[in-house]
Scaffold this motif. Structure first.
Motif, short mmCIF file in Angstrom:
data_model
loop_
_atom_site.label_atom_id
_atom_site.label_comp_id
_atom_site.label_asym_id
_atom_site.label_seq_id
_atom_site.Cartn_x
_atom_site.Cartn_y
_atom_site.Cartn_z
N SER A 191 0.84 -1.20 0.00
CA SER A 191 0.00 0.00 0.00
C SER A 191 0.87 1.25 0.00
CB SER A 191 -0.91 0.00 1.23
OG SER A 191 -1.50 1.26 1.42
N GLY A 192 0.74 2.06 -1.04
CA GLY A 192 1.46 3.32 -1.08
C GLY A 192 0.97 4.28 -0.02
N ALA A 193 -0.34 4.29 0.23
CA ALA A 193 -0.90 5.17 1.26
C ALA A 193 -0.35 4.83 2.64
CB ALA A 193 -2.42 5.06 1.26
N MET A 194 -0.12 3.54 2.90
CA MET A 194 0.45 3.14 4.18
C MET A 194 1.87 3.69 4.32
SD MET A 194 -0.36 1.59 6.95
CE MET A 194 -1.77 0.57 6.49
N ILE A 195 2.60 3.71 3.22
CA ILE A 195 3.97 4.22 3.28
C ILE A 195 3.99 5.71 3.60
CG2 ILE A 195 5.97 4.80 1.83
CD1 ILE A 195 5.75 2.08 0.56
N THR A 196 3.14 6.49 2.94
CA THR A 196 3.13 7.93 3.20
C THR A 196 2.74 8.22 4.65
OG1 THR A 196 0.86 8.09 2.35
CG2 THR A 196 2.65 8.52 0.79
N SER A 197 1.82 7.44 5.19
CA SER A 197 1.43 7.62 6.59
C SER A 197 2.58 7.29 7.53
CB SER A 197 0.23 6.73 6.92
OG SER A 197 -0.87 7.04 6.12
N VAL B 111 12.75 2.00 1.82
CA VAL B 111 11.29 2.02 1.85
C VAL B 111 10.84 1.63 0.45
CG1 VAL B 111 9.23 3.40 2.21
CG2 VAL B 111 11.26 3.83 3.60
N ILE B 112 10.08 0.54 0.35
CA ILE B 112 9.77 -0.04 -0.95
C ILE B 112 8.27 -0.23 -1.09
CG2 ILE B 112 10.20 -1.99 -2.51
CD1 ILE B 112 12.69 -2.58 -0.66
N SER B 113 7.70 0.38 -2.11
CA SER B 113 6.29 0.16 -2.46
C SER B 113 6.28 -0.80 -3.63
CB SER B 113 5.64 1.50 -2.83
OG SER B 113 4.38 1.29 -3.42
N ILE B 114 5.73 -2.00 -3.43
CA ILE B 114 5.79 -3.01 -4.50
C ILE B 114 4.51 -3.11 -5.31
CG2 ILE B 114 7.59 -4.44 -3.48
CD1 ILE B 114 5.49 -6.18 -2.26
N GLY B 115 3.47 -2.37 -4.92
CA GLY B 115 2.27 -2.28 -5.74
C GLY B 115 1.65 -3.62 -6.06
#
Length: 936
Positions: free
Chosen positions: A177-183, A198-202
């Protein structure tokens, strides 16, 4: 020959990893870069140029000459130099063309930020498959699509559209989740949490959790890995990566779905008890991964595990200056598996010498409200020596006579106690804040409330238990070759049932299947008339049981299909007719296909269920627990992934409430636990050998102190229309029985070559010890290994060798006269079809041809496993090994700048100026330059 048992190194440049160009690129192209305010393309480009990473950035936009003042290029091909990483932020419809351009230019890594793929429906899924096809053909690795990007604070790379660049740290965070990363990034600023990556794997079109874990496992900046997971991705790859990494770095995961109604009732009892969340828990435990319940726990545990050692048990000593917090801590500890440590008499005596007479004289250790810094420090020093304590929690409440900061300073010298974690709870607000900071800075995690600290301790114990229990030793071996003896018979039975168009085995067929694998079953005779039934009963001896024989009805008791305790022929014939009528009325006349006659087993024992069902993510799943008619009511069961070994089978037993009863209770003796474990392992082999099985229940399996017997069994196959290639696969590769073989050595003795087993740990320790003996020594003159160990290998080396992941490596051992005399390993290189191998043979077997036998077999297995190239690394000075390998078809090569090998048969670099290196199980060899021998 002298050889190495170390893991072989990559033939690429020293320290180089295929994903280094993703995390540490020199040239980055942003396709879709733009000046437009608020756009992803602008934000991403700005992040790249605002955070120096030591490389150059190329905006790619055919409609603009400059983007943010930087010269733009019309295409990837127009960018100067070789591009390491391409970031795609163009509309989904254009992405296949961009990926084709990447492949044409030899780009190895891409991040697809763009959304609009399978998450939007069939058209998007079609686009995604096209991208995957192009990338696979061109050996291009992709992160995404529909992702935030990646951030590597240690290299300065911010290839994302996040609004923050986090500070450097030792925690790697991977999220779907990209939103989880920004939070989390926003939260990390106030909490001063740093990251190594920090890795967003989509959507995980290509690279998933496993790809990143494999990389981060070798990343020196990463000390722990935390995951936010929505789906596990490729289960086999994930478990393989996690098992490897968790031996050296903790992995903590949070995954939603605990309350998801995924565990829908199935036709089998097992299916109704093995919901997907329970299976995921079992998978995480098998991989040595810690699962937590909240985001705060996720990063809390990552921080704690980087500062404090794991406890060796669940016994906590609590020091407090107030009784109430001690009680609160005790409750919180007990609620999740921890226990309050029982202080030894010496500890109590020593504490009495430093504390006021009114101290609690037990645990929790109440040092009283007027405790000084010296009271705290002296008490912790004493308790730290108590062997009954596995960890410590120090609680302080602000009282007029107690100085929070002074107490904290006094405790800092105890921040590192070997093998025992120290936690603290400084309760209060501004008055205790400076003291809490002192403790945290010293590496003692500090909490606002003691129950939070206890939860952390319990998590630490759970994690240590997960790691240790997977690799416990047990003095019990299962003869897997004997288990395999019935495989052909079982396959023929399954094939005949599928050929008839059926999916449900009759009870008689089910018992034949179990019997083929050595699982004890009651005698069973089929009868198609009342007269046949009574004749079978008379032959068998009364009393008997008759059960419905049906290829369509699943649960016999629902239709009156079981009649017990029949003592006469008349009773048998009447029961037959009554059952026929009942089945016809409650189900259908076609459901009655005769009966089976079985002896009435009056065992005074426990009813057990042993079963298997399928999980949509993880494939076959095993279940063990309390059985009988009320199996779903009691729900006392444990879930595990096959294959089982004796230790894992025992672990399943211990996870149930039934386990204590099986050991003997209320006048009943213990069940034969070794036999029960044997049955569980055999059942595991059966399930893996026969992928046509969709569901299987043995219920009940009656266990008493005298015997263990399967009274009933149900087996459901996949529909006959399902092809063999489409049958579900296990998430952990089973033991490769097919690779067992025997050879005659040059002196006439026989060597058995087989893949290694966990139970070989003792033999391998002795093997490594013998390999360290001086050349030419008489084995009879050397000390007994058990009494005088000469091998200094740590256990982790033995674990990596004996508990091998057959999906990544195969270790072959050569057994001669019940001793291991040689060993070889082939390992698949990451992101490659190349294999590397290592080989070691004891001196007394080198002249018998054992080394050649093992090497030839390793080459055969490499090719059977799909190797494109087989490679070995050998020291230049080891001329004998070089001649040996060249004699078996290998040619020498040296790494070029591109990482490719070129023939260089006599191009051996003089390495006499390098320092010596010692290798486990062999003499020190001069030099550390290792040319690669390869075989295509």
């Amino acid at each position: 020959m002298a050889a190495t048992v170390d893991p072989v190194v990559d033939v690429l440049e020293e320290g180089k990893h295929p994903l280094d160009s993703l995390f540490r690129p020199k040239r980055v192209a942003v396709v879709g870069a733009t000046d437009k305010e608020g756009s992803v393309g602008r934000t991403l480009l700005k992040n790249l140029i605002s955070n120096p990473f030591g490389g150059v950035v190329y905006p790619v936009n055919p409609k603009r000459e400059h983007v943010l003042g930087i010269l733009a290029f019309r295409s990837i091909a127009a960018c100067p130099g070789h591009v390491d990483l391409v970031i795609v932020v163009t509309p989904a419809a254009t992405v296949p063309g961009v990926i084709q351009d990447c492949v044409d230019q030899g780009v190895k890594n891409a991040i697809i930020i763009s959304a609009g793929f399978k998450e939007v429906g069939p058209e998007g899924e079609k686009l995604e498959l096209e991208v995957q096809r192009i990338a696979t053909k061109g050996n291009l690795r992709i992160v995404g699509p529909n992702c935030l990007g990646i951030i590597c604070p240690t290299s300065g790379l911010n290839a994302s559209f996040a609004n923050l660049m986090p500070q450097k740290g030792s925690v790697a965070f991977i999220s779907q989740s990209g939103a989880m990363i920004t939070s989390v990034l926003d939260w990390s600023v106030s909490q001063k949490v740093g990251f190594s990556a920090v890795i967003s794997i989509g959507s995980m079109l290509d690279m998933d959790f496993s790809s990143m874990i494999f990389y981060l496992a070798k990343d020196s900046a990463t000390k722990s890995i935390v995951l936010y997971m929505e789906s596990i991705g490729n289960a086999r790859n994930f478990l393989s990566a996690a098992r490897e990494c968790s031996l050296t770095k903790p992995i903590i995961v949070i995954k939603g779905g605990r309350t998801d109604a995924a565990a829908k009732a199935a036709a089998s009892h097992t299916g109704s008890l093995t919901g997907s969340d329970a299976v995921l828990d079992a998978a995480f435990k098998r991989a040595g991964v810690l699962r937590v319940d909240s985001m705060s726990d996720l990063f809390e545990m990552a921080d704690v595990l980087s500062k404090q050692p794991l406890p060796n048990g669940n016994r906590l000593a609590i020091l407090t200056n107030a009784g109430g917090p001690g009680v609160l801590a005790t409750d919180a500890l007990a609620s999740h598996g921890g226990v309050v440590a029982e202080l030894s008499p010496k500890t109590v005596q020593d504490l009495s010498g430093v504390l006021p007479a009114a101290w609690s004289h037990g645990n929790p250790i109440d040092v009283l409200g007027d405790a000084t810094a010296k009271h705290y420090a002296d008490s912790l020093e004493i308790v730290a020596k108590d062997p009954n304590c596995d960890g410590f929690l120090v609680i302080l409440t602000p009282q007029a006579m107690t100085a929070p900061t002074d107490c904290a300073v006094a405790l800092t010298k105890y921040a590192k106690i070997q093998g025992k974690p120290v936690l603290a709870s400084w309760m209060g607000g501004p008055d205790v804040a400076p003291g809490a900071k002192v403790l945290n800075d010293a590496g003692i995690p500090t909490y606002a409330y003691p129950d939070m600290a206890c939860r952390t301790f319990n998590y630490m114990h759970q994690y240590q238990t997960n790691l240790d229990s997977n690799y416990d030793r047990i003095d019990l071996k299962v003869d897997l070759e004997a288990v395999q003896a019935g495989k052909l018979q079982a396959q023929k039975l399954i094939a005949s049932v599928r050929a008839s168009g059926r999916s449900l085995l009759t009870e008689a067929e089910s018992k034949l299947l179990l019997k083929a694998y050595g699982i004890p079953v009651t005698p069973c005779e089929l009868a198609n008339s009342p007269q046949e039934a009574s004749a079978a009963a008379e032959k068998m001896g009364f009393p008997v049981v008759i059960k419905l024989n049906s290829t369509t009805i699943t649960h016999k008791t629902d239709v009156g299909g079981v009649v017990l305790n029949l003592h006469t022929s008349y009773a048998v014939e009447k029961a037959y007719n009554d059952m026929k009528e009942s089945v016809s009325r409650l189900a259908s006349p076609e459901g009655f296909e005769g009966v089976t006659v079985q002896p009435m087993i009056s065992l005074k024992g426990y009813e057990i269920i042993l079963g298997s069902s399928l999980d949509p993510q993880l494939g076959p799943v095993l279940l063990f627990g309390t059985g009988g008619a009320l199996v779903e009511v009691f729900q006392d069961s444990a879930v595990a992934l096959p294959p089982l070994n004796p230790n894992l089978a025992r672990k399943m037993l211990q996870e149930t409430k039934l386990y204590k009863a099986l050991l003997g209770v209320r006048g009943m003796g213990s069940v034969d636990m070794d036999q029960l474990i044997q049955i569980m392992v055999r059942f595991s082999v059966l399930i893996l050998d026969l992928p046509e099985i969709a569901e299987c229940d043995i219920n009940p399996l009656i266990a008493s102190e005298d015997s263990i017997m399967s009274l009933d069994a149900r087996v459901l196959l996949h529909d006959p229309s399902v092809d063999a290639v489409d049958l579900p696969q296990p998430s952990i590769r089973p033991y490769p029985h097919q690779y067992v073989c025997s050879y005659d050595l040059d002196d006439g003795s026989k060597a058995k070559l087989r893949p290694i087993l966990p139970e070989d740990e003792g033999l391998m320790r002795h093997f490594y010890a013998r390999a360290s003996w001086p050349d030419g020594c008489d084995p009879a003159s050397m000390p007994n290994e058990e009494e005088h160990p000469t091998c200094t290998l740590d256990r982790q080396h033995l674990i990596r060798t004996c508990f091998v992941d057959f999906d990544r490596s195969i270790v072959l051992v050569a057994e001669v006269d019940k001793a291991i005399m040689g060993a070889g390993r082939i390992s698949r290189e990451e992101m490659s079809d190349d294999f590397t191998f290592s080989l070691q043979v004891l001196p007394e077997c080198r002249k018998k041809g054992l080394g050649s036998k093992i090497l030839k077999r390793l080459i055969e297995l490499s090719r059977m496993e799909g190797a494109a190239c087989i490679k070995a690394d050998v020291f230049c000075e080891n001329k004998r090994a070089l001649r040996f390998l060249e004699g078996h078809g290998f040619r020498l090569g040296v790494p070029t700048h591109s990482g490719r090998l070129v023939p260089a048969k006599y191009q051996l670099t003089d390495s006499s100026h390098h320092r010596s290196r010692s290798r486990t199980g062999s003499k020190a060899l001069a030099g550390d330059r290792k040319p690669t021998l390869m075989m295509s």
